[in-house]
Each structure stands twice: as structure tokens, then as C-alpha cells.
Design a protein around this motif. Structure first.
Motif, PDB file in Angstrom:
ATOM      1  N   CYS A 132     -18.425  61.244 -34.573  1.00  0.00           N
ATOM      2  CA  CYS A 132     -17.911  62.330 -35.421  1.00  0.00           C
ATOM      3  C   CYS A 132     -19.018  62.909 -36.307  1.00  0.00           C
ATOM      4  CB  CYS A 132     -16.753  61.840 -36.283  1.00  0.00           C
ATOM      5  SG  CYS A 132     -15.241  61.566 -35.343  1.00  0.00           S
ATOM      6  N   ASP A 133     -19.960  62.091 -36.730  1.00  0.00           N
ATOM      7  CA  ASP A 133     -21.056  62.583 -37.570  1.00  0.00           C
ATOM      8  C   ASP A 133     -21.986  63.525 -36.824  1.00  0.00           C
ATOM      9  OD1 ASP A 133     -20.316  61.403 -39.935  1.00  0.00           O
ATOM     10  OD2 ASP A 133     -21.602  59.644 -39.676  1.00  0.00           O
ATOM     11  N   LYS A 134     -22.276  63.210 -35.570  1.00  0.00           N
ATOM     12  CA  LYS A 134     -23.205  64.044 -34.823  1.00  0.00           C
ATOM     13  C   LYS A 134     -22.506  65.100 -33.974  1.00  0.00           C
ATOM     14  CE  LYS A 134     -23.621  60.689 -31.107  1.00  0.00           C
ATOM     15  NZ  LYS A 134     -24.462  59.718 -30.472  1.00  0.00           N
ATOM     16  N   GLY A 135     -21.187  65.044 -33.894  1.00  0.00           N
ATOM     17  CA  GLY A 135     -20.450  66.036 -33.123  1.00  0.00           C
ATOM     18  C   GLY A 135     -20.668  65.898 -31.638  1.00  0.00           C
ATOM     19  N   PRO A 136     -19.636  65.565 -30.879  1.00  0.00           N
ATOM     20  CA  PRO A 136     -19.805  65.282 -29.459  1.00  0.00           C
ATOM     21  C   PRO A 136     -20.134  66.507 -28.599  1.00  0.00           C
ATOM     22  CG  PRO A 136     -17.504  65.203 -30.064  1.00  0.00           C
ATOM     23  CD  PRO A 136     -18.286  65.357 -31.332  1.00  0.00           C
ATOM     24  N   LEU A 137     -19.868  67.710 -29.078  1.00  0.00           N
ATOM     25  CA  LEU A 137     -20.090  68.890 -28.251  1.00  0.00           C
ATOM     26  C   LEU A 137     -21.236  69.765 -28.743  1.00  0.00           C
ATOM     27  CD1 LEU A 137     -16.383  69.920 -27.588  1.00  0.00           C
ATOM     28  CD2 LEU A 137     -17.929  68.692 -26.084  1.00  0.00           C
ATOM     29  N   THR A 138     -21.178  70.179 -29.997  1.00  0.00           N
ATOM     30  CA  THR A 138     -22.163  71.140 -30.498  1.00  0.00           C
ATOM     31  C   THR A 138     -23.099  70.570 -31.549  1.00  0.00           C
ATOM     32  OG1 THR A 138     -20.625  71.914 -32.189  1.00  0.00           O
ATOM     33  CG2 THR A 138     -20.596  73.068 -30.074  1.00  0.00           C
ATOM     34  N   GLU A 193     -17.758  55.964 -28.575  1.00  0.00           N
ATOM     35  CA  GLU A 193     -18.433  57.262 -28.554  1.00  0.00           C
ATOM     36  C   GLU A 193     -18.053  58.039 -27.291  1.00  0.00           C
ATOM     37  OE1 GLU A 193     -22.649  57.107 -29.213  1.00  0.00           O
ATOM     38  OE2 GLU A 193     -22.436  55.766 -30.931  1.00  0.00           O
ATOM     39  N   GLY A 194     -17.988  57.351 -26.173  1.00  0.00           N
ATOM     40  CA  GLY A 194     -17.585  57.993 -24.926  1.00  0.00           C
ATOM     41  C   GLY A 194     -16.148  58.485 -24.974  1.00  0.00           C
ATOM     42  N   ALA A 195     -15.276  57.733 -25.618  1.00  0.00           N
ATOM     43  CA  ALA A 195     -13.879  58.142 -25.744  1.00  0.00           C
ATOM     44  C   ALA A 195     -13.755  59.427 -26.568  1.00  0.00           C
ATOM     45  CB  ALA A 195     -13.060  57.025 -26.379  1.00  0.00           C
ATOM     46  N   VAL A 196     -14.508  59.521 -27.656  1.00  0.00           N
ATOM     47  CA  VAL A 196     -14.480  60.733 -28.483  1.00  0.00           C
ATOM     48  C   VAL A 196     -14.991  61.924 -27.674  1.00  0.00           C
ATOM     49  CG1 VAL A 196     -15.443  61.863 -30.523  1.00  0.00           C
ATOM     50  CG2 VAL A 196     -14.669  59.502 -30.665  1.00  0.00           C
ATOM     51  N   GLN A 197     -16.027  61.722 -26.902  1.00  0.00           N
ATOM     52  CA  GLN A 197     -16.573  62.813 -26.087  1.00  0.00           C
ATOM     53  C   GLN A 197     -15.566  63.237 -25.019  1.00  0.00           C
ATOM     54  OE1 GLN A 197     -20.384  62.050 -24.373  1.00  0.00           O
ATOM     55  NE2 GLN A 197     -20.642  64.159 -23.710  1.00  0.00           N
ATOM     56  N   ASP A 198     -14.900  62.289 -24.385  1.00  0.00           N
ATOM     57  CA  ASP A 198     -13.894  62.626 -23.374  1.00  0.00           C
ATOM     58  C   ASP A 198     -12.741  63.419 -23.970  1.00  0.00           C
ATOM     59  OD1 ASP A 198     -15.358  61.354 -21.432  1.00  0.00           O
ATOM     60  OD2 ASP A 198     -14.064  59.573 -21.336  1.00  0.00           O
ATOM     61  N   VAL A 199     -12.261  62.994 -25.125  1.00  0.00           N
ATOM     62  CA  VAL A 199     -11.166  63.709 -25.782  1.00  0.00           C
ATOM     63  C   VAL A 199     -11.610  65.117 -26.176  1.00  0.00           C
ATOM     64  CG1 VAL A 199      -9.747  63.766 -27.868  1.00  0.00           C
ATOM     65  CG2 VAL A 199      -9.982  61.655 -26.582  1.00  0.00           C
ATOM     66  N   SER A 200     -12.825  65.248 -26.650  1.00  0.00           N
ATOM     67  CA  SER A 200     -13.344  66.563 -27.044  1.00  0.00           C
ATOM     68  C   SER A 200     -13.433  67.491 -25.840  1.00  0.00           C
ATOM     69  CB  SER A 200     -14.719  66.421 -27.692  1.00  0.00           C
ATOM     70  OG  SER A 200     -14.647  65.618 -28.837  1.00  0.00           O
ATOM     71  N   MET A 201     -13.919  66.980 -24.721  1.00  0.00           N
ATOM     72  CA  MET A 201     -14.031  67.802 -23.513  1.00  0.00           C
ATOM     73  C   MET A 201     -12.651  68.202 -23.000  1.00  0.00           C
ATOM     74  SD  MET A 201     -17.140  68.419 -23.078  1.00  0.00           S
ATOM     75  CE  MET A 201     -17.053  69.184 -21.480  1.00  0.00           C
ATOM     76  N   THR A 202     -11.697  67.294 -23.061  1.00  0.00           N
ATOM     77  CA  THR A 202     -10.330  67.608 -22.635  1.00  0.00           C
ATOM     78  C   THR A 202      -9.732  68.686 -23.518  1.00  0.00           C
ATOM     79  OG1 THR A 202     -10.027  65.355 -21.840  1.00  0.00           O
ATOM     80  CG2 THR A 202      -8.047  66.648 -22.224  1.00  0.00           C
ATOM     81  N   PHE A 203      -9.992  68.604 -24.817  1.00  0.00           N
ATOM     82  CA  PHE A 203      -9.482  69.609 -25.750  1.00  0.00           C
ATOM     83  C   PHE A 203     -10.084  70.971 -25.444  1.00  0.00           C
ATOM     84  CE2 PHE A 203      -9.878  72.002 -29.719  1.00  0.00           C
ATOM     85  CZ  PHE A 203      -8.539  72.123 -30.039  1.00  0.00           C
ATOM     86  N   VAL A 204     -11.374  71.025 -25.173  1.00  0.00           N
ATOM     87  CA  VAL A 204     -12.050  72.286 -24.876  1.00  0.00           C
ATOM     88  C   VAL A 204     -11.507  72.888 -23.580  1.00  0.00           C
ATOM     89  CG1 VAL A 204     -14.270  73.294 -24.191  1.00  0.00           C
ATOM     90  CG2 VAL A 204     -14.143  71.772 -26.153  1.00  0.00           C
ATOM     91  N   GLU A 205     -11.336  72.068 -22.556  1.00  0.00           N
ATOM     92  CA  GLU A 205     -10.815  72.561 -21.289  1.00  0.00           C
ATOM     93  C   GLU A 205      -9.388  73.084 -21.435  1.00  0.00           C
ATOM     94  OE1 GLU A 205     -11.217  69.239 -18.683  1.00  0.00           O
ATOM     95  OE2 GLU A 205     -13.407  69.446 -18.544  1.00  0.00           O
ATOM     96  N   THR A 206      -8.550  72.365 -22.177  1.00  0.00           N
ATOM     97  CA  THR A 206      -7.175  72.779 -22.392  1.00  0.00           C
ATOM     98  C   THR A 206      -7.116  74.077 -23.199  1.00  0.00           C
ATOM     99  OG1 THR A 206      -6.522  70.477 -22.382  1.00  0.00           O
ATOM    100  CG2 THR A 206      -4.934  72.048 -23.251  1.00  0.00           C
ATOM    101  N   THR A 207      -7.934  74.176 -24.234  1.00  0.00           N
ATOM    102  CA  THR A 207      -7.952  75.361 -25.065  1.00  0.00           C
ATOM    103  C   THR A 207      -8.440  76.565 -24.277  1.00  0.00           C
ATOM    104  OG1 THR A 207      -8.416  73.966 -26.980  1.00  0.00           O
ATOM    105  CG2 THR A 207      -8.781  76.310 -27.243  1.00  0.00           C
ATOM    106  N   SER A 208      -9.419  76.359 -23.420  1.00  0.00           N
ATOM    107  CA  SER A 208      -9.949  77.457 -22.617  1.00  0.00           C
ATOM    108  C   SER A 208      -8.905  77.988 -21.646  1.00  0.00           C
ATOM    109  CB  SER A 208     -11.177  77.003 -21.837  1.00  0.00           C
ATOM    110  OG  SER A 208     -12.188  76.596 -22.733  1.00  0.00           O
ATOM    111  N   ILE A 209      -8.093  77.124 -21.081  1.00  0.00           N
ATOM    112  CA  ILE A 209      -7.053  77.545 -20.140  1.00  0.00           C
ATOM    113  C   ILE A 209      -5.961  78.328 -20.852  1.00  0.00           C
ATOM    114  CG2 ILE A 209      -5.238  76.685 -18.607  1.00  0.00           C
ATOM    115  CD1 ILE A 209      -7.133  74.349 -17.929  1.00  0.00           C
ATOM    116  N   VAL A 210      -5.574  77.885 -22.034  1.00  0.00           N
ATOM    117  CA  VAL A 210      -4.498  78.537 -22.772  1.00  0.00           C
ATOM    118  C   VAL A 210      -4.901  79.941 -23.203  1.00  0.00           C
ATOM    119  CG1 VAL A 210      -3.118  78.449 -24.885  1.00  0.00           C
ATOM    120  CG2 VAL A 210      -3.487  76.375 -23.538  1.00  0.00           C
ATOM    121  N   GLN A 211      -6.133  80.141 -23.606  1.00  0.00           N
ATOM    122  CA  GLN A 211      -6.562  81.449 -24.076  1.00  0.00           C
ATOM    123  C   GLN A 211      -6.784  82.308 -22.897  1.00  0.00           C
ATOM    124  OE1 GLN A 211     -10.013  80.821 -26.491  1.00  0.00           O
ATOM    125  NE2 GLN A 211      -8.846  79.812 -28.086  1.00  0.00           N
TER     126      GLN A 211
END
Length: 69
Positions: free
Chosen positions: A14-20, A51-69
Motif C-alpha cells: 500500500c505504501d508503494k502502490g501496486p499499480l502506479t 504483496e502479490g494478493a494486493v497486486q492481484d486485487v488491484s489488477m482485478t479492480f482496474v479490469e472491472t472498472t475498465s469494462i464498466v466504463q
């Protein structure tokens, strides 16, 4: 002790941000289930798993958000 290592991995991710690379706030950590093995379960392994779990959840959130928009 293993819970503490998972928590450290979560907070580090969370401190280093898994995506950006930006700090992530407003999220909770809940450890539901887990197992360990005498040979393969080091503290570092649990930290990396969290750390891998946080990254997986973040990627899933991004993919889901991209589909909805």
C-alpha cells in the motif's frame, strides 16, 4: 507471527502502490484462511504472498472498472 508478516507485506504494498507507485489509502486487510509448511513457509514468503494478493486485487479492480466504463 505469520499474520504479522502478511500485514507487513500488505502495508508495504500500500505504501508503494501496486499499480502506479502512489500510496493506497482507505482499504482494509482481512486474513481469512491460510496454511504453512515447515520447509517452504518463511516470513519473507508470507510477506511476498500478501504483496502479490494486493497486486492481484488491484489488477482485478482496474479490469472491472475498465469494462464498466
Amino acid at each position: 507471527m505469520r499474520f504479522y508478516c502478511c500485514l507487513q507485506g500488505f502495508l508495504a504494498s500500500c505504501d508503494k502502490g501496486p499499480l502506479t507507485g502512489h500510496k493506497v489509502t482507505g482499504v482494509m486487510f482481512k486474513l481469512v484462511d491460510g496454511m504453512h509448511h515447515v520447509v517452504d513457509s518463511s516470513e519473507y514468503a508470507f510477506q511476498l504472498a500478501a504483496e502479490g494478493a494486493v497486486q492481484d486485487v488491484s489488477m482485478t479492480f482496474v479490469e472491472t472498472t475498465s469494462i464498466v466504463q
